[in-house]
Design a protein around this motif. Sequence first.
Motif, mmCIF file in Angstrom:
data_model
loop_
_atom_site.group_PDB
_atom_site.id
_atom_site.type_symbol
_atom_site.label_atom_id
_atom_site.label_comp_id
_atom_site.label_asym_id
_atom_site.label_seq_id
_atom_site.Cartn_x
_atom_site.Cartn_y
_atom_site.Cartn_z
ATOM 1 N N GLY A 46 0.826 -1.205 0.000
ATOM 2 C CA GLY A 46 0.000 0.000 0.000
ATOM 3 C C GLY A 46 0.859 1.253 0.000
ATOM 4 N N MET A 47 1.923 1.233 0.787
ATOM 5 C CA MET A 47 2.813 2.397 0.839
ATOM 6 C C MET A 47 3.520 2.603 -0.497
ATOM 7 N N GLN A 48 3.913 1.499 -1.119
ATOM 8 C CA GLN A 48 4.541 1.638 -2.437
ATOM 9 C C GLN A 48 3.590 2.336 -3.395
ATOM 10 N N TYR A 49 2.337 1.901 -3.373
ATOM 11 C CA TYR A 49 1.354 2.547 -4.236
ATOM 12 C C TYR A 49 1.181 4.005 -3.847
ATOM 13 N N SER A 60 0.962 -7.235 -8.710
ATOM 14 C CA SER A 60 0.164 -6.104 -9.156
ATOM 15 C C SER A 60 0.986 -4.825 -9.087
ATOM 16 N N TYR A 61 1.669 -4.610 -7.969
ATOM 17 C CA TYR A 61 2.464 -3.391 -7.889
ATOM 18 C C TYR A 61 3.602 -3.405 -8.887
ATOM 19 N N GLN A 62 4.206 -4.575 -9.074
ATOM 20 C CA GLN A 62 5.345 -4.603 -10.002
ATOM 21 C C GLN A 62 4.903 -4.252 -11.415
ATOM 22 N N ILE A 92 6.105 -1.052 -13.669
ATOM 23 C CA ILE A 92 6.574 -1.090 -15.058
ATOM 24 C C ILE A 92 5.754 -0.121 -15.901
ATOM 25 N N SER A 93 4.447 -0.065 -15.636
ATOM 26 C CA SER A 93 3.611 0.848 -16.428
ATOM 27 C C SER A 93 4.066 2.288 -16.229
ATOM 28 N N VAL A 94 4.506 2.621 -15.016
ATOM 29 C CA VAL A 94 5.025 3.973 -14.789
ATOM 30 C C VAL A 94 6.248 4.207 -15.662
#
Lengths: 130, 563, 227, 192
Positions: B30-33, B120-122, B126-128
């Motif tokens: 959550g923090m990464q997001y 999901s975060y990874q 990558i999309s970023v």
Amino acid sequence: MAGHVDHHHGAEGHHDSGHGPSFYVKIYAILMVLFIISVLGPEFGHRTVTLITAFGIAIVKAYMVAVNFMHIRQEKKYIAYIMFAMLGAVFLFYIAVSTDVQMTTGANWENHAAKSIIEENKDFEKHLEH
Amino acid sequence: MATSHAEHHDHHEMSFWEKYIFPLDHKVIGMQYLFTGILMGVLGAYFSYVFRMQLAFPGTEVPLFGLVTSAQYNSLITNHGTIMIFWFAMPILVAAFGNYLIPLMIGADDMVFPRINRLSYQIFFISVLVLIASFLVHNGGFGGAWTAYPPLSAKAEYNLTPWGSILWLVAVVLEFVAFLLGGINFITTLMNSRARGMKMNDIPIVCWMIVLASILFMASAGPLIAGAAMLLFDQTIGTGFFDPARGGDPILWQHLFWFFGHPEVYVVFLPAMGIVAEVITTFSRKKLFAYKVVLFTTFATGILSFFVWAHHQFIAGIDPRLANIFTVTTLLISIPIAEMLFVYIATLYGGAIELTTAMLFALGFLATFLIGGVTGVFLGASGADIYFHDTYFVLAHFHYTFVPIAVIAVFAGLYYWFPKMFGRFMNETLGKIHFWGTMIGFNGIFMPLFFTGAAGDHRRIFDYSNFPELAVSSLQNLRTLATICVVITILFQFVFFWNFFYSMFKGKVCTEKNPWKANTLEWFAASPPPHGNFPVMPEVYRGPYEFSTPGRELDYWPQNEKA
Amino acid sequence: MIELLSSNGSSFAGDINNLILIITVLSGFWLLVAEAVLFWLIFKFRRVPGVRAQYITGERKEEMKWIHWPHNLILVCDVVIIVFAIRVWYHVKQDLPEAQSTIRVIGQQWAWRYVMPGADNILGTKDDIETVDELHVKVDTVYHFKLESVDVLHDFSVPQFRLKQDAIPGRIVTGWFKPTKTGTFDIQCAEMCGIGHGIMMSKLVVETAEEHDKWVASHTPAGVASN
Amino acid sequence: MGHSTPIATTRSVTGMPTGRLAVWWVIGSEIVIFGGLLMCYLMLRLKYPHWALNSSHTNTFAGGVNTFVLLSSSLSIVLAHHYAEKKEELKAVGFIWATIFGGLCFLVIKGIEWTTEIQNGYTITSSLFWSFYYTAAGLHALHVIAGMILMGWISIDVMQKKNMHRVELIGIYWHFVDIVWIFLFPLLYIAK
Ligand code: HEA
Ligand code: HEA
Ligand code: CUA
Ligand SMILES: [Cu+2]
């Protein structure tokens, strides 16, 4: 880890479908018969027959797979509802969008590009014969 | 029964790498997001600063950027819109709050699929990278608006950004995949992993909202994912899905896009409403007025949201008869949303309101979102939309919805959950300065734009001096006013960032588990909660909003407190 | 700016302005009520030490009426807005009055082309007048326009006429307008169409009948006898 | 990774195991993806009757054999599920690999079919029909490949009698892939 399961929720690991291999083979046989009918359908050369044998049977086949192989009946009821809701979204999309994407003319507009493509190919049926 | 989870992890010391870079813990993810989202929000805000400066002072050098060409302008607004929605609003509202809050608030130790969560975060990350790469390639980033209407978006000869448009599309698709994976996690976690005793009506509203938002996203994004594949083939190998000369149809894309696009605005709206529900009940010490009505109206909104999409296409060439149907559905959707907002306002009645910073932001959300919602009615009325379509009136409408949602409600949530997240308090005085600066600044940006829009300012125009009617000074003054307010608003965000990062390390320590005396389960965990969340897995005995119950000495009654 | 907010250069601009006014009144009323109640509650129910908040579930009948009444009243407002909106829409977009003259409007990156009938008032004959970025029309005349695009989406927008319609490649969309005032008006492109979208403007000149005839005569292509 | 399963994963408030619940949601999201694509196809197919001409060049025989292959692989994976539930891991693994083999046959036939189509000049850019043909079948083939990889991975666990419930999960997914093909087959091959 086994020691960490909250047992009070009592996950029922599997469904008890109660079906044996012979049942599945029987379903498979029915699916095969249906499949053969759907392939033979066009041989009658009748458009409606083809449509019924092609799509009617596809729906029956899908239903049989969902019920007998995916065991959707043994699942909670709402699983089926969710799947139908998703299908509903798809059909909603079709119903609204077909009113202009599938048409070539409408109220105060015409799709002349599509019209001319249809016009160019209007005698395609002749090529279909041979 | 409920077992201690903490001891189990003690014999496995996690390295920094495992804990923060490839974490499985829902809170770290959550923090990464959250931090990725904030960074992208800063980027989006920077873009808005650059193009607002260009609009106020056309043709002059923008400090911290330089001269803005029309190609750059288009790319800036396109990516501003895309970033703000897909890489700022969604990651923070759905993914960051969803990941952080759902397991804590339903009394679980983690998401049900931690690895899928990490994946999901990874993918999101990558999309970023792909999106940022799209700005740097030859001929610059995509500039065909965030709606990416073909044929402009489909052919490089039209948009002149051969690589930018492809990478942009790939980035959006990757982001969708990340959110589908995340969404499956949220939904199954809420359905299956609630604490013992937590019935449907005991679920905190914010969890409901995030999960329903995930469901809306899942059900609406599908056709657009298929459409994106079609558009990608149009761009890269020259198929003709959206090329009328070859039988395709540009309108088809618009339907695919808005079939997703309208539910999408509720995907971000619902979590914001959830956050606000938690904050206003806690700080007015009131039970939520008619919990069930909130749920019903949410369901109604969710269902209706699938029936309104073509209101974005009223004058885009769809059949005019179809527009009538969509006018009806669009106006009807005002009913559940009005009801929801009224319920929130009614909750304040008879309360003991304490105006903390979080509460101020939550109330600020209600006050400003109302304006955004009501102006949507103007656009939903097809006859009026003939004039308003693609003017700054539309723009002001949706910034009056998006900024309250993605900025103001998010601030409410951050000020509220900060002690839980970091074990320290944020400074209230700085918080209030930040609140007033943001509110006044934000209204100052977009209130004038309603008027320029109603006077005929069209969107996506890099220089109004080309249009004699619009080049008049009365309009230009309003545009300049808006720009000045952007600068002010952005300056006030530095107050926030100082407060946020300073408090994270040096703020007043929060020794209590439950500083706000709230009822939901996350306040039962330590601040910040350790891996595994709870020392003892909680059980739930009552609903989440039992404040000021008669006959009790305390004015709150935690969900997990026995009798 | 004030003139732009209420301008009505075409016969239906006034209808659209009135519709906007109706919506402003109806939804503005609710906005004011909601904001007023919100701020009143915030000021009225501040936390006072020693005073406890009330316990209201909002699920009892006499409490629910605070939800149900607004619900029904908003429904009524919605119906009113829907009726007026569709009436205007039907008039502007769906039911075209008989054309007195027909023109073609063609959008392309990044200019508007217009094909106007010559003196014979028939489109598609040799005396058609083709112009770029300047459209001349006669006041008080019902025009049909056939909107086309050769490349990407554009949008034919005349703000002072309250007229707007997307131009779509591959399609011809027919619309109408009837100018009621002479003068020069902006035509803008209101759909993102690439790097030149911000400069894709042209002029709409509304003239009296005599002026227009003169203009047509002076612009008829050389060598075409107007009959 | 040295992490144990969270308590959350083992809970089952709905009464359904978490994995199965999630698989159904995955299928829900796939329904809209494939559904969206097929509805686009359907609209244009009905708009342009002459696509019948294009579809008469599709290889109904190859499509038919592939339908047969996929239906058969559905049978084998449901049998694998049956034996996995009976904890007969050898039979289960056997049927899983039979299913993977079915997937492989499907892909080989698809490969041959596409090669001939392309040699005959029908490429993805030939016409809109062929664009849909390759896009829809390609998206489906990607799902077949994903399913095969997952099955291979699951079979390793099943050999060691671990995570036996996953056989059912991949089965549900595989049946869904089968159902998609059941619709693609008449849409792309039979309707002429
Ligand atoms: C989260 C964001 C969000 C939200 C919540 C909304 C909410 C609504 N939106 Fe908005 N909208 C956008 C984001 C959002 N929108 C965006 C991004 C665009 C532009 C996209 C683009 O083109 O780039 C857009 C564009 C847009 C259009 C297209 C305009 C155009 O391009 O021509 C329309 C048209 O109908 C519309 C309508 C509505 C309506 C009816 C609501 C309703 O949900 C609002 C309901 C709420 C209320 C009505 C307020 C509360 C009610 C009362 C106080 C009671 C009184 C009300 C009545 C009497 C009716 N919106
Ligand atoms: C969530 C969505 C969102 C948000 C928040 C914003 C925020 C802002 N927008 Fe944006 N905008 C869009 C979505 C959004 N916008 C979309 C979809 C478009 C359409 C694009 C298109 O046409 O294709 C658009 C287009 C758009 C235009 C139109 C350009 C044109 O058509 O020519 C303009 C013009 O002024 C504008 C201005 C601004 C400004 C000044 C801000 C802000 O700067 C307002 C003030 C807010 C802040 C300064 C805070 C920002 C946040 C941070 C600094 C991070 C802080 C951290 C936390 C919240 C945790 N926007
Ligand atoms: Cu043409 Cu914008
Ligand atoms: Cu919308």
